[in-house]
Design an enzyme around this catalytic site. Structure first.
Site, PDB file in Angstrom:
ATOM      1  N   ASP A  15       0.844  -1.195   0.000  1.00  0.00           N
ATOM      2  CA  ASP A  15       0.000   0.000   0.000  1.00  0.00           C
ATOM      3  C   ASP A  15       0.878   1.243   0.000  1.00  0.00           C
ATOM      4  OD1 ASP A  15      -1.943   1.950   0.378  1.00  0.00           O
ATOM      5  OD2 ASP A  15      -3.112   0.722   1.739  1.00  0.00           O
ATOM      6  N   CYS A  55      -6.497   4.669  -2.775  1.00  0.00           N
ATOM      7  CA  CYS A  55      -6.593   3.248  -2.431  1.00  0.00           C
ATOM      8  C   CYS A  55      -7.853   2.576  -2.970  1.00  0.00           C
ATOM      9  CB  CYS A  55      -6.567   3.062  -0.911  1.00  0.00           C
ATOM     10  SG  CYS A  55      -5.080   3.651  -0.085  1.00  0.00           S
ATOM     11  N   HIS A 329      -0.772   2.310  -5.418  1.00  0.00           N
ATOM     12  CA  HIS A 329      -0.438   3.660  -5.890  1.00  0.00           C
ATOM     13  C   HIS A 329       0.844   4.074  -5.190  1.00  0.00           C
ATOM     14  CE1 HIS A 329      -1.799   5.138  -2.009  1.00  0.00           C
ATOM     15  NE2 HIS A 329      -2.938   4.489  -2.197  1.00  0.00           N
TER      16      HIS A 329
END
Length: 525
Positions: A15, A55, A329
């Site tokens: 993440d 997200c 990302h």
């Protein structure tokens, strides 16, 4: 299931991991030998892009194989319709166990489930609420202060290990300890250089690695897909010892920003630069405190992947398991005078993607420069496991030919990413934009990046001449023809979304013959 290239799939996601914070992607100070080893055994994609720089929308595109415009989960905590098909919906009927260990950011469509009479406590209800993943051990974190969810397995684990307090996830795993014994919350970036109040073995990354190994062992001979989704290096930026101190100011690369970016800047960028996170990350002393910890969290992930990859070898699972490594990302970390994500510079929308295919005939140590998207992973997994690819639903393209060294014709000329800043009042309100007028779309190829802002001027970057994206040509009269070309490309893309997921192309082409054979003769004399 026939024609399989892999029996199992281990789909690893970090993440908020930047593509350029791995040594195999060129970072000069951060060594990631285990991820590098995976790249040496597979294919490293140098131009992989997510469909949303946040997200939630990014992950929903990963899980559905569809663009944000198609699945509709335009921002975090926006439920995706219960009718959307995800990876588990395609594979579970074939006897494949599809589960998650870690974060998904899936928001259940409770209203849709209620309308359809789906009991949330039923087996079908749980799968619907979890986006088609069996929640083997879901961990999206717990939002402090004062929130504690006893169904959260990681919280249960911490309590069993003796970590107390109202919220062990926050008070121990994501906070430090002050000189007087006070809790120094990881939400405050000034404490990023201090060690977390948790032993390294009890931190989230090693915990979830162990859970992944337990899942593989428990699955036995049943084919499986495990989405191992590490919650780090996403904030809170706090790491356990020794990872909190592995890197120093000397390892922090200079921010990619120049003062001319602030002159006549796009109004949406100006809005995001007013956010507290952007103002703080624009200060060198903040970056010098936070970035070493960000690097330490990445190093911890790499070390744990070494543990996991060694287990795959010992167990023989490396011989029949496709391994995918990616990120949802990136993170600005002060580049372009910004913090967090949500916009379209490459440090956010471009992500690492490495895939190792088992067996003979797979490429080893290859670097692929074609433009690929997050939506390509669902069709790639289906293809590798010998399942049909529903081309009337999926908008991505299987990467299996590229993993085998083929040269497929007609590869995509550009990639697309979307966001909606309606949820950010500090951007929307000064601009006077309505909530339904804040959609943004990026079109990017190897040469240009064009960003459409509804009701506002676009952005345009010449990636050949300006790879760092410092000079916005969105208002330059000399580049009007370029902007028109990419606006046309955007319109073509919007016209070609998969808008009929309930009927296949084959069924459409056979419809008239079906009518005739059924005795329906419209207009017959």
């Amino acid at each position: 299931m026939s024609g399989q290239a892999a029996r199992n799939v281990l789909w690893i996601m970090c993440d908020q991991l930047r593509w350029d914070y791995l040594s195999c992607y060129g970072h000069p100070r951060l060594r990631t030998p285990n991820i590098d080893r995976l790249a040496a055994e597979g294919v490293r994609f140098d131009n992989a892009f997510v469909q949303g720089p946040v997200c939630g929308p990014s992950r929903m595109s990963y899980y559905t194989g569809r663009y944000v415009t198609s699945h509709g989960a335009v921002w975090n905590f926006v439920p995706m319709s219960v009718g959307e098909m995800t990876l588990g919906d395609y594979l579970r009927p074939l006897g494949v166990r599809v589960a998650v260990a870690g974060k998904t950011h899936i928001e259940a469509d409770r209203t849709g489930m209620q309308r359809l009479g789906i009991d949330p406590a039923s087996a079908a209800g749980v799968l619907a609420a979890e986006g088609g993943f069996e929640p083997y051990d879901r961990d999206d974190g717990i939002w402090p202060p004062g929130f504690s969810d006893e169904s959260h397995r990681y919280t249960q684990y911490l309590r069993k290990q003796g970590y107390g307090g109202a919220n062990p996830w926050h008070d121990h795993a994501n906070s430090a300890l002050g000189a007087s014994g006070e809790i120094l919350s990881g939400w405050n970036m000034r404490y990023a250089g201090l060690p977390a109040r948790v032993d390294e073995a009890d931190a989230e990354t090693p915990y979830m690695t162990r859970r992944a190994i337990e899942f593989i062992e428990q699955s036995g001979e049943q084919p499986w897909v495990l989405h191992l989704s590490y919650i780090k290096p996403h904030w809170p930026y706090v790491a356990p010892a020794p990872y909190h101190a592995m890197y120093s100011i000397d390892d922090v690369l200079a921010a990619k920003r120049v003062p001319r970016e602030l002159e006549n800047a796009h109004p949406v960028l100006q809005g995001f630069r007013q956010a507290e996170v952007s103002r703080n990350f624009s200060c060198d002393h903040v970056r010098e405190t936070v970035v070493p910890t960000y690097m330490g969290l990445i190093k911890q992930v790499d070390d744990q992947l070494g543990v996991l990859f060694d287990y795959l070898r010992r167990s023989g699972r490396d011989q029949d398991t496709m391994v995918i490594f990616c990120s949802d990302h990136g993170d600005y970390l002060g580049d372009h005078y910004l913090g967090e994500k949500e916009l379209f510079h490459d440090c956010v929308t471009k992500v690492p993607l490495i895939i190792r295919l088992p067996g003979a005939g797979a490429r080893r140590g290859a670097v692929e420069s074609r433009l690929v998207e997050a939506i390509d992973l669902v069709p790639t997994i289906l293809d590798a496991m010998g399942a049909d690819i529903p081309d009337h639903i999926l908008e991505g393209r299987s990467l299996l030919p590229l993993l085998r060294g083929a040269q497929p014709a007609g590869w995509r000329p550009a990639v697309f990413s979307e966001n909606n800043y309606a949820f950010r009042d500090f951007v929307r309100e000064p601009l006077g934009r309505p909530a339904d007028g804040c959609h943004t779309i990026m079109v990017r190829d190897h040469e240009w990046k064009y960003v459409h802002f509804e009701g506002l001027r676009p952005q345009l970057f010449n990636l050949r001449a300006d790879p760092e994206e410092f000079d916005d040509l969105g208002a330059d009269p000399a580049h009007a023809p370029i902007r028109e070309r990419y606006q046309t490309m955007l319109f073509d893309w919007l016209r070609n979304r998969k808008i009929h997921p309930t009927v296949s192309h084959a069924a459409m082409t056979e419809w008239t013959r079906k009518e005739e054979s059924a005795g329906i003769h419209i207009g017959r004399w």
